[in-house]
Design a protein around this motif. Structure first.
Motif, PDB file in Angstrom:
ATOM      1  N   THR A   7     -12.233  10.706   1.783  1.00 35.40           N
ATOM      2  CA  THR A   7     -11.490  11.882   1.328  1.00 35.40           C
ATOM      3  C   THR A   7     -11.783  13.091   2.219  1.00 35.40           C
ATOM      4  OG1 THR A   7     -11.467  11.117  -0.965  1.00 35.40           O
ATOM      5  CG2 THR A   7     -11.136  13.470  -0.598  1.00 35.40           C
ATOM      6  N   ILE A   8     -13.062  13.295   2.517  1.00 35.86           N
ATOM      7  CA  ILE A   8     -13.462  14.394   3.403  1.00 35.86           C
ATOM      8  C   ILE A   8     -12.850  14.203   4.789  1.00 35.86           C
ATOM      9  CG2 ILE A   8     -15.441  15.398   4.624  1.00 35.86           C
ATOM     10  CD1 ILE A   8     -17.064  14.857   2.045  1.00 35.86           C
ATOM     11  N   ASN A  10     -10.176  12.527   5.611  1.00 36.91           N
ATOM     12  CA  ASN A  10      -8.730  12.727   5.572  1.00 36.91           C
ATOM     13  C   ASN A  10      -8.368  14.214   5.622  1.00 36.91           C
ATOM     14  OD1 ASN A  10      -8.373   9.974   5.417  1.00 36.91           O
ATOM     15  ND2 ASN A  10      -8.011   9.943   3.207  1.00 36.91           N
ATOM     16  N   GLU A  11      -9.156  15.046   4.927  1.00 33.67           N
ATOM     17  CA  GLU A  11      -8.890  16.485   4.943  1.00 33.67           C
ATOM     18  C   GLU A  11      -9.170  17.080   6.327  1.00 33.67           C
ATOM     19  OE1 GLU A  11      -7.323  18.124   2.835  1.00 33.67           O
ATOM     20  OE2 GLU A  11      -7.411  16.854   1.055  1.00 33.67           O
ATOM     21  N   LYS A  14      -6.263  16.041   8.526  1.00 29.69           N
ATOM     22  CA  LYS A  14      -5.077  16.826   8.152  1.00 29.69           C
ATOM     23  C   LYS A  14      -5.147  18.224   8.760  1.00 29.69           C
ATOM     24  CE  LYS A  14      -2.694  18.716   4.087  1.00 29.69           C
ATOM     25  NZ  LYS A  14      -2.754  18.869   2.604  1.00 29.69           N
ATOM     26  N   ASP A  15      -6.314  18.849   8.662  1.00 28.67           N
ATOM     27  CA  ASP A  15      -6.479  20.189   9.220  1.00 28.67           C
ATOM     28  C   ASP A  15      -6.316  20.162  10.733  1.00 28.67           C
ATOM     29  OD1 ASP A  15      -7.096  23.009   8.783  1.00 28.67           O
ATOM     30  OD2 ASP A  15      -8.970  22.597   9.832  1.00 28.67           O
ATOM     31  N   SER A  22     -10.577  22.129  14.190  1.00 29.01           N
ATOM     32  CA  SER A  22     -10.977  22.234  12.790  1.00 29.01           C
ATOM     33  C   SER A  22     -12.475  22.480  12.741  1.00 29.01           C
ATOM     34  CB  SER A  22     -10.629  20.958  12.024  1.00 29.01           C
ATOM     35  OG  SER A  22     -10.948  21.100  10.652  1.00 29.01           O
ATOM     36  N   GLY A 103     -11.960  24.261   7.850  1.00 33.60           N
ATOM     37  CA  GLY A 103     -11.189  23.117   7.353  1.00 33.60           C
ATOM     38  C   GLY A 103     -11.778  22.510   6.102  1.00 33.60           C
ATOM     39  N   VAL A 104     -13.065  22.164   6.181  1.00 38.46           N
ATOM     40  CA  VAL A 104     -13.746  21.516   5.059  1.00 38.46           C
ATOM     41  C   VAL A 104     -15.160  22.084   4.931  1.00 38.46           C
ATOM     42  CG1 VAL A 104     -14.609  19.337   4.108  1.00 38.46           C
ATOM     43  CG2 VAL A 104     -12.432  19.371   5.347  1.00 38.46           C
ATOM     44  N   LYS A 163     -10.590  25.999   3.410  1.00 34.23           N
ATOM     45  CA  LYS A 163      -9.421  25.376   2.792  1.00 34.23           C
ATOM     46  C   LYS A 163      -9.817  24.397   1.698  1.00 34.23           C
ATOM     47  CE  LYS A 163      -6.532  25.626   6.939  1.00 34.23           C
ATOM     48  NZ  LYS A 163      -5.808  24.837   7.966  1.00 34.23           N
ATOM     49  N   ASN A 164     -10.885  23.651   1.953  1.00 34.69           N
ATOM     50  CA  ASN A 164     -11.348  22.624   1.016  1.00 34.69           C
ATOM     51  C   ASN A 164     -12.841  22.773   0.807  1.00 34.69           C
ATOM     52  OD1 ASN A 164      -8.874  20.588   0.898  1.00 34.69           O
ATOM     53  ND2 ASN A 164      -9.146  21.139   3.051  1.00 34.69           N
ATOM     54  N   LYS A 201     -13.881  21.270  -5.587  1.00 33.34           N
ATOM     55  CA  LYS A 201     -13.742  19.848  -5.921  1.00 33.34           C
ATOM     56  C   LYS A 201     -15.136  19.276  -6.193  1.00 33.34           C
ATOM     57  CE  LYS A 201      -9.687  19.461  -2.885  1.00 33.34           C
ATOM     58  NZ  LYS A 201      -9.729  20.800  -2.271  1.00 33.34           N
TER      59      LYS A 201
END
Length: 206
Positions: A7-8, A10-11, A14-15, A22, A103-104, A163-164, A201
């Motif tokens: 999940t991390i 993928n984010e 995406k960024d 990122s 980004g994360v 963002k996340n 999250k």
């Protein structure tokens, strides 16, 4: 843990698709170790990804208590070896000048309700570190925490320029503290959970 890591990842990807670079901000300690190992084995254009820490102990980079050492040993290796690491202790001007939002952001937490190096005593002594209207800042503390060292840390305002944000909860005890922090202003996590700038999250890993 693999699903969390994916999940991390993928984010981050995406960024990276939406930007030329990122930034991945991580926490240290034992909780994210498996995530670091998983991510280091995943294929991405790591040379376009900046990696730094939300906080660190101000010790030599070869010291066992150094989160910088942890990240370099476990994350920036194998397929992720070309990622650009920026030290919060030694390159804080470069870190604070990076394009935001990050980004994360991967945060951990302590049983005293701290995250990053935002410890309970700082709520009284340095409330500006928790003020959402404060400028983004990297601050240095006196020795505190366990292990007890001087700390370098982002303030809450800077953390929220992401963002996340993933918050890793690694035990039943920490989950109890997290739930208490939703309404207890004496716990630093209260200020992370009770803001409306970024959705936090929660990741449970126990």
């Amino acid at each position: 843990m693999e699903n969390i890591s994916q999940t991390i990842f993928n984010e981050l990807k995406k960024d990276l698709c939406e930007n030329t670079q990122s930034t991945f901000i991580v926490s240290g300690g034992s909780s994210p170790v498996q995530i670091f190992k998983d991510l280091s084995a995943m294929q991405a254009k790591w040379s376009d990804i900046n990696i730094s820490l939300v906080d660190d102990r101000v010790v030599d980079i070869n010291h066992d208590d150094s989160n910088e050492k942890l990240v370099n040993d476990l994350l920036i290796k194998d397929k992720a070896k070309d990622a650009n690491f920026i030290s919060i202790c030694n390159q804080y001007n470069e870190l604070i000048s990076l394009k935001r939002p990050f980004g994360v952001m991967l945060l951990g937490m302590g049983e005293d309700g701290h995250f990053a190096s935002l410890f309970p005593k700082l709520i009284e002594t340095n409330p500006e570190y928790f003020d959402l209207e404060s400028d983004a800042e990297i601050f240095f503390t006196e020795p505190m925490g366990d292990p007890c060292h001087r700390r370098a840390s982002m303030n809450l305002s800077m953390i929220l320029e992401s963002k996340n944000i993933f918050l890793l909860v690694s035990s039943e005890r920490k989950l109890e503290v997290l739930n208490k922090a939703k309404s207890d202003k004496s716990l630093p996590l209260y200020y992370l959970l009770n803001q409306n700038k970024v959705d936090i999250k929660i990741i449970k890993d126990f």
